[in-house]
Design a protein around this motif. Structure first.
Motif, PDB file in Angstrom:
ATOM      1  N   MET A 189       0.926  -1.120  -0.312  1.00  0.00           N
ATOM      2  CA  MET A 189      -0.062   0.606   0.454  1.00  0.00           C
ATOM      3  C   MET A 189       0.803   1.244   0.087  1.00  0.00           C
ATOM      4  O   MET A 189       1.871   1.485   0.587  1.00  0.00           O
ATOM      5  N   GLY A 190       0.643   2.378  -0.114  1.00  0.00           N
ATOM      6  CA  GLY A 190       1.241   3.323  -0.540  1.00  0.00           C
ATOM      7  C   GLY A 190       0.462   4.593   0.454  1.00  0.00           C
ATOM      8  O   GLY A 190      -0.240   4.148   1.017  1.00  0.00           O
ATOM      9  N   SER A 191       1.040   5.907   0.288  1.00  0.00           N
ATOM     10  CA  SER A 191      -0.419   6.895   1.367  1.00  0.00           C
ATOM     11  C   SER A 191      -0.795   7.786   0.252  1.00  0.00           C
ATOM     12  O   SER A 191      -0.926   7.989  -1.386  1.00  0.00           O
ATOM     13  N   SER A 192      -2.105   8.891   0.729  1.00  0.00           N
ATOM     14  CA  SER A 192      -2.418   9.278   0.148  1.00  0.00           C
ATOM     15  C   SER A 192      -3.711   8.610  -0.903  1.00  0.00           C
ATOM     16  O   SER A 192      -3.848   7.898  -1.015  1.00  0.00           O
ATOM     17  N   LYS A 193      -3.441   9.436  -2.144  1.00  0.00           N
ATOM     18  CA  LYS A 193      -3.927   8.923  -3.285  1.00  0.00           C
ATOM     19  C   LYS A 193      -3.284   6.753  -3.469  1.00  0.00           C
ATOM     20  O   LYS A 193      -4.023   6.446  -3.865  1.00  0.00           O
ATOM     21  N   TRP A 194      -2.278   6.598  -3.399  1.00  0.00           N
ATOM     22  CA  TRP A 194      -1.913   5.496  -3.086  1.00  0.00           C
ATOM     23  C   TRP A 194      -2.140   4.857  -2.535  1.00  0.00           C
ATOM     24  O   TRP A 194      -2.486   3.715  -3.442  1.00  0.00           O
ATOM     25  N   THR A 195      -2.778   4.787  -1.659  1.00  0.00           N
ATOM     26  CA  THR A 195      -3.724   4.659  -0.800  1.00  0.00           C
ATOM     27  C   THR A 195      -5.299   3.828  -1.566  1.00  0.00           C
ATOM     28  O   THR A 195      -5.562   2.309  -1.527  1.00  0.00           O
ATOM     29  N   TYR A 196      -5.726   4.677  -2.401  1.00  0.00           N
ATOM     30  CA  TYR A 196      -6.924   4.279  -2.625  1.00  0.00           C
ATOM     31  C   TYR A 196      -6.116   2.878  -4.125  1.00  0.00           C
ATOM     32  O   TYR A 196      -6.816   2.181  -4.005  1.00  0.00           O
ATOM     33  N   ARG A 197      -5.550   4.007  -4.757  1.00  0.00           N
ATOM     34  CA  ARG A 197      -4.816   3.053  -5.836  1.00  0.00           C
ATOM     35  C   ARG A 197      -4.921   2.085  -5.267  1.00  0.00           C
ATOM     36  O   ARG A 197      -5.001   0.372  -7.229  1.00  0.00           O
ATOM     37  N   ALA A 198      -3.946   1.531  -4.950  1.00  0.00           N
ATOM     38  CA  ALA A 198      -3.378   0.048  -4.555  1.00  0.00           C
ATOM     39  C   ALA A 198      -5.055  -0.698  -4.326  1.00  0.00           C
ATOM     40  O   ALA A 198      -5.161  -1.573  -4.451  1.00  0.00           O
ATOM     41  N   LEU A 199      -5.806  -0.038  -3.211  1.00  0.00           N
ATOM     42  CA  LEU A 199      -7.084  -0.788  -2.967  1.00  0.00           C
ATOM     43  C   LEU A 199      -7.966  -1.560  -4.052  1.00  0.00           C
ATOM     44  O   LEU A 199      -8.097  -2.262  -4.917  1.00  0.00           O
ATOM     45  N   ASP A 200      -7.741  -0.442  -5.222  1.00  0.00           N
ATOM     46  CA  ASP A 200      -8.377  -0.439  -6.402  1.00  0.00           C
ATOM     47  C   ASP A 200      -7.653  -1.356  -6.973  1.00  0.00           C
ATOM     48  O   ASP A 200      -8.784  -1.888  -8.149  1.00  0.00           O
ATOM     49  N   ARG A 201      -6.781  -0.902  -7.517  1.00  0.00           N
ATOM     50  CA  ARG A 201      -5.635  -2.974  -8.075  1.00  0.00           C
ATOM     51  C   ARG A 201      -5.692  -4.294  -7.870  1.00  0.00           C
ATOM     52  O   ARG A 201      -6.089  -4.749  -8.116  1.00  0.00           O
ATOM     53  N   TYR A 202      -6.669  -4.196  -5.896  1.00  0.00           N
ATOM     54  CA  TYR A 202      -6.254  -5.275  -5.797  1.00  0.00           C
ATOM     55  C   TYR A 202      -7.905  -5.358  -5.586  1.00  0.00           C
ATOM     56  O   TYR A 202      -7.996  -6.857  -6.233  1.00  0.00           O
ATOM     57  N   ASP A 203      -8.363  -4.739  -5.370  1.00  0.00           N
ATOM     58  CA  ASP A 203     -10.266  -5.090  -4.984  1.00  0.00           C
ATOM     59  C   ASP A 203     -10.810  -3.804  -5.518  1.00  0.00           C
ATOM     60  O   ASP A 203     -11.049  -3.252  -5.100  1.00  0.00           O
ATOM     61  N   THR A 204     -11.289  -3.911  -6.651  1.00  0.00           N
ATOM     62  CA  THR A 204     -11.889  -2.708  -7.765  1.00  0.00           C
ATOM     63  C   THR A 204     -13.528  -2.137  -7.031  1.00  0.00           C
ATOM     64  O   THR A 204     -14.314  -1.506  -6.508  1.00  0.00           O
TER      65      THR A 204
END
Length: 137
Positions: free
Chosen positions: A73-88
């Protein structure tokens, strides 16, 4: 000595394998943190405080989903992007729950989302938790 391509392959393999699995103690500690903020939101009477609690819940629940599934996971926008990539689907559900709270001050969808996330791990972890020891009520 390794050449650049060998180093790239090794780095890609490390990234693809994901982070180390969380220990049971870490999962319990994260369940407790989520439960604590969730309980604060449930009892919240201050809109200003609720906005910050919802934001904290979003970050904590993303971390919980991603790390219990050995995802980076990342932080800020990358948190959302990581979740979206894992489970849209999970990412969209979380955004919808947050939108509902931010627009209507109605926390039910966010509460349900966090509860559903915690459910496979034993649900909320209440008072009595201390590092190295837990008591569920």
């Amino acid at each position: 000595m390794n050449n650049v391509e060998d180093i790239k392959r090794e780095a890609r393999a490390l990234l693809d394998s994901g982070p180390e699995a969380w220990a049971d103690e870490t999962i319990e500690m994260k369940r407790y943190f989520l439960t604590d903020v969730l309980d604060d939101l449930i009892g919240c009477t201050s809109r200003a405080e609720g906005l910050f609690m919802a934001s904290t819940l979003a970050t904590l629940v993303c971390e919980f989903i991603l790390r219990t599934n050995r995802q980076w996971m990342g932080s800020s926008k990358w948190t959302y992007r990581a979740l979206d990539r894992y489970d849209t689907h999970a990412a969209r559900e979380l955004v919808a729950a947050l939108e509902r709270y931010y627009q209507t001050n109605e926390p039910d969808a966010l509460i349900r989302y966090v509860d559903e996330t915690l459910s496979p791990f034993g649900g909320r972890l209440f008072a009595g938790f201390s590092r190295g020891k837990s008591n569920e009520t």
